[in-house]
Design a protein around this motif. Sequence first.
Motif, PDB file in Angstrom:
ATOM      1  N   ALA A   1       0.639  -0.923   0.084  1.00 51.19           N
ATOM      2  CA  ALA A   1      -0.031   0.266  -0.465  1.00 51.19           C
ATOM      3  C   ALA A   1       0.591   0.540   0.003  1.00 51.19           C
ATOM      4  N   LEU A   2       0.528   2.290  -0.831  1.00 45.59           N
ATOM      5  CA  LEU A   2       0.851   3.736  -0.847  1.00 45.59           C
ATOM      6  C   LEU A   2      -0.199   4.503  -0.362  1.00 45.59           C
ATOM      7  N   ILE A   3       0.611   6.021   0.512  1.00 44.40           N
ATOM      8  CA  ILE A   3      -0.180   6.732   1.036  1.00 44.40           C
ATOM      9  C   ILE A   3       0.311   7.757   0.012  1.00 44.40           C
ATOM     10  N   LEU A   4      -0.037   9.487  -0.311  1.00 44.97           N
ATOM     11  CA  LEU A   4       1.332  10.370  -0.898  1.00 44.97           C
ATOM     12  C   LEU A   4       0.427  11.419  -0.160  1.00 44.97           C
ATOM     13  N   ALA A   5       1.217  12.116   0.085  1.00 46.98           N
ATOM     14  CA  ALA A   5       0.355  13.700   1.006  1.00 46.98           C
ATOM     15  C   ALA A   5       1.757  14.309   0.591  1.00 46.98           C
ATOM     16  N   PRO A   6       1.414  15.874   0.881  1.00 44.12           N
ATOM     17  CA  PRO A   6       1.712  16.939   0.252  1.00 44.12           C
ATOM     18  C   PRO A   6       3.249  16.974   0.913  1.00 44.12           C
ATOM     19  N   THR A   7       2.907  16.710   1.551  1.00 47.98           N
ATOM     20  CA  THR A   7       4.157  17.870   2.866  1.00 47.98           C
ATOM     21  C   THR A   7       4.390  17.081   4.374  1.00 47.98           C
ATOM     22  N   ARG A   8       5.795  17.252   4.617  1.00 52.10           N
ATOM     23  CA  ARG A   8       6.439  16.446   5.216  1.00 52.10           C
ATOM     24  C   ARG A   8       5.572  16.505   6.694  1.00 52.10           C
ATOM     25  N   GLU A   9       5.033  17.098   6.745  1.00 50.73           N
ATOM     26  CA  GLU A   9       4.560  17.346   8.369  1.00 50.73           C
ATOM     27  C   GLU A   9       3.457  16.259   8.068  1.00 50.73           C
ATOM     28  N   LEU A  10       2.903  16.355   6.873  1.00 52.88           N
ATOM     29  CA  LEU A  10       1.513  15.203   6.618  1.00 52.88           C
ATOM     30  C   LEU A  10       1.689  14.072   6.932  1.00 52.88           C
ATOM     31  N   ALA A  11       2.958  13.921   5.976  1.00 49.95           N
ATOM     32  CA  ALA A  11       3.345  12.415   5.603  1.00 49.95           C
ATOM     33  C   ALA A  11       3.756  11.777   7.311  1.00 49.95           C
ATOM     34  N   MET A  12       4.696  12.443   8.137  1.00 49.07           N
ATOM     35  CA  MET A  12       5.201  12.298   9.435  1.00 49.07           C
ATOM     36  C   MET A  12       3.522  12.022  10.296  1.00 49.07           C
ATOM     37  N   GLN A  13       2.162  12.939  10.128  1.00 45.04           N
ATOM     38  CA  GLN A  13       1.061  12.724  11.101  1.00 45.04           C
ATOM     39  C   GLN A  13       0.671  11.302  10.832  1.00 45.04           C
ATOM     40  N   ILE A  14      -0.134  11.311   9.405  1.00 43.69           N
ATOM     41  CA  ILE A  14      -0.580   9.784   8.672  1.00 43.69           C
ATOM     42  C   ILE A  14       0.645   8.952   8.874  1.00 43.69           C
ATOM     43  N   SER A  15       1.908   8.272   8.663  1.00 45.61           N
ATOM     44  CA  SER A  15       2.256   7.448   9.799  1.00 45.61           C
ATOM     45  C   SER A  15       2.674   7.293  11.290  1.00 45.61           C
ATOM     46  N   GLU A  16       2.692   8.154  12.068  1.00 45.99           N
ATOM     47  CA  GLU A  16       2.239   8.281  13.150  1.00 45.99           C
ATOM     48  C   GLU A  16       0.534   8.356  13.842  1.00 45.99           C
ATOM     49  N   ALA A  17      -0.836   8.119  12.878  1.00 44.91           N
ATOM     50  CA  ALA A  17      -1.202   7.797  13.229  1.00 44.91           C
ATOM     51  C   ALA A  17      -1.766   5.993  12.611  1.00 44.91           C
ATOM     52  N   ILE A  18      -0.780   5.989  11.386  1.00 44.47           N
ATOM     53  CA  ILE A  18      -0.858   4.134  11.708  1.00 44.47           C
ATOM     54  C   ILE A  18      -0.411   3.124  12.265  1.00 44.47           C
ATOM     55  N   THR A  19       0.864   3.716  13.126  1.00 44.13           N
ATOM     56  CA  THR A  19       1.325   3.322  14.350  1.00 44.13           C
ATOM     57  C   THR A  19       0.698   3.584  15.128  1.00 44.13           C
ATOM     58  N   GLN A  20      -0.121   3.915  15.498  1.00 41.02           N
ATOM     59  CA  GLN A  20      -0.579   4.215  16.650  1.00 41.02           C
ATOM     60  C   GLN A  20      -2.056   2.729  16.093  1.00 41.02           C
ATOM     61  N   LEU A  21      -2.949   2.718  15.361  1.00 41.23           N
ATOM     62  CA  LEU A  21      -3.733   2.088  14.961  1.00 41.23           C
ATOM     63  C   LEU A  21      -3.405   0.437  14.636  1.00 41.23           C
ATOM     64  N   SER A  22      -2.533   0.058  14.554  1.00 43.39           N
ATOM     65  CA  SER A  22      -1.896  -1.013  14.048  1.00 43.39           C
ATOM     66  C   SER A  22      -1.003  -1.594  15.092  1.00 43.39           C
ATOM     67  N   LYS A  23      -0.571  -0.690  16.815  1.00 44.45           N
ATOM     68  CA  LYS A  23       0.199  -1.445  17.511  1.00 44.45           C
ATOM     69  C   LYS A  23      -0.051  -2.336  17.422  1.00 44.45           C
ATOM     70  N   TYR A  24      -1.145  -3.440  17.621  1.00 45.70           N
ATOM     71  CA  TYR A  24      -1.484  -4.752  18.255  1.00 45.70           C
ATOM     72  C   TYR A  24      -1.472  -5.452  16.814  1.00 45.70           C
ATOM     73  N   THR A  25      -0.617  -4.850  15.916  1.00 41.16           N
ATOM     74  CA  THR A  25      -0.316  -5.907  14.711  1.00 41.16           C
ATOM     75  C   THR A  25       1.273  -6.382  14.374  1.00 41.16           C
ATOM     76  N   ASP A  26       1.861  -6.604  13.392  1.00 40.15           N
ATOM     77  CA  ASP A  26       3.580  -6.590  13.246  1.00 40.15           C
ATOM     78  C   ASP A  26       3.602  -5.738  11.966  1.00 40.15           C
ATOM     79  N   ILE A  27       2.226  -5.178  11.485  1.00 41.65           N
ATOM     80  CA  ILE A  27       2.424  -4.479   9.744  1.00 41.65           C
ATOM     81  C   ILE A  27       3.705  -3.106   9.673  1.00 41.65           C
TER      82      ILE A  27
END
Length: 445
Positions: A78-104
């Motif tokens: 899967a690929l998620i594209l974002a226009p800015t570094r800040e938004l890319a980092m925020q999306i990554s943090e959200a995924i890390t938070q929601l996938s914490k009980y997986t090994d994704i």
Amino acid sequence: MQTTQNKFEQFKLNRQLLNAVEEAGYTEPTPIQEQAIPLALAGQDILGIAQTGTGKTAAYTLPLLMRIKYAQGEHPRALILAPTRELAMQISEAITQLSKYTDIRTVVVFGGVGPKAQTDAIRKGVDIIVATPGRFMDLYFKEEIVVKHLNVMILDEADKMMDMGFMPQIRKLLEIIPTKRQNMLFSATFSEKVEKLSYEFLEFPTRIEVTPQATTAEMVSQSIYEVPNFRTKINLLTHLLRDEEAFNRVLVFTRSREVAGLVHQNLLERVVKEHELKVIHANKGQNTRTNSMEAFREGSVRVMVATDVVARGIDITEVSHVINFDVPLIYEDYVHRIGRTGRANHVGEAITFMTVADEYHIRKIENMIRMEIPRRELPEEVEVVATPHNERQDLLREIDNQKRKEDPTFLGAFHEKKKVFHKPSRPVGKGGQNRRNSSGRSKRR
């Protein structure tokens, strides 16, 4: 007793995701989540029109994590594209938070820093890549990213990507990734450019629009001060920021990094303590920008001066005021700027400084948001400075350009002066020469 967990169970997410949702403190699905999650889980292409702060990141992240389920292979699926570094980092943090009980495995890649740490992370194996378009394509051409296993692609803040000129990279990307995939496109506005991209990118999409286009946050009070020039803007900003109790967490937006630097310097000299004030723009290093935003988020920085690089995608609650020191020239950015306040059910205030040359842009913004922004009288304590000659000429020239844009036959005051100057039968006196110099005519080469 109804719990957060039970409300999200309607989507039939697995237990690992439901536990992470509950720990993240989500009380109930937002409108965009309510509509997008079932469609995304069913594998449909989605066109989502939703502003930042509406919960759209979780709206596409939860179905994506449900689809991927667990770590598999070495290459991204899967690929998620974002226009800015800040938004890319925020999306990554959200995924890390929601996938914490997986090994994704999620890797975020963006420019402004060396690629080594990012490529090292990719080589260890990755399931989801969150990226800015330029850095992703750089790593692809260096053969650091294999795209043949991608089966989900998401574009977030598509309108900003169009404004920032990322269309060529996105078109190249669409040529190299598998055609059989699920696509999701999210945008705060549905401009002509975004509509064109949606035709190229999406296949029979379901359109979700949770708020009318380009609406401004209901929790945000908006107002305009009419100011004649830069120096008076500084005086007004200084006056407002002296009220530390009311203006306790303030974002000041400027049009350019040069103006951001001048505002920062003036505030340091006049009103804000050094440790309470930060400035960020595209010339600042990524670590500086990240640390400054974190300090602002935590509340140790009271005033942040910024260009539009941070207008989108940064989720900071309890911003008391957004001040538009300059009116944005991309009108949708007005919505994104003021959307930084009035978040998470907190009341916020957006204040805009308007010069005579800004009235044209304000009218366009008011048409877009379908409301007239109230005007305020300048406080008596604010000194109104006379406009310097060069600045006055710049403002008049800008007004001429605006009139010419609306009416191509309009010649303008500067055109008339040039005609008079070039008449050979009329000698030019000292006054005329002064006018010539101040009008910005180029010197002889």
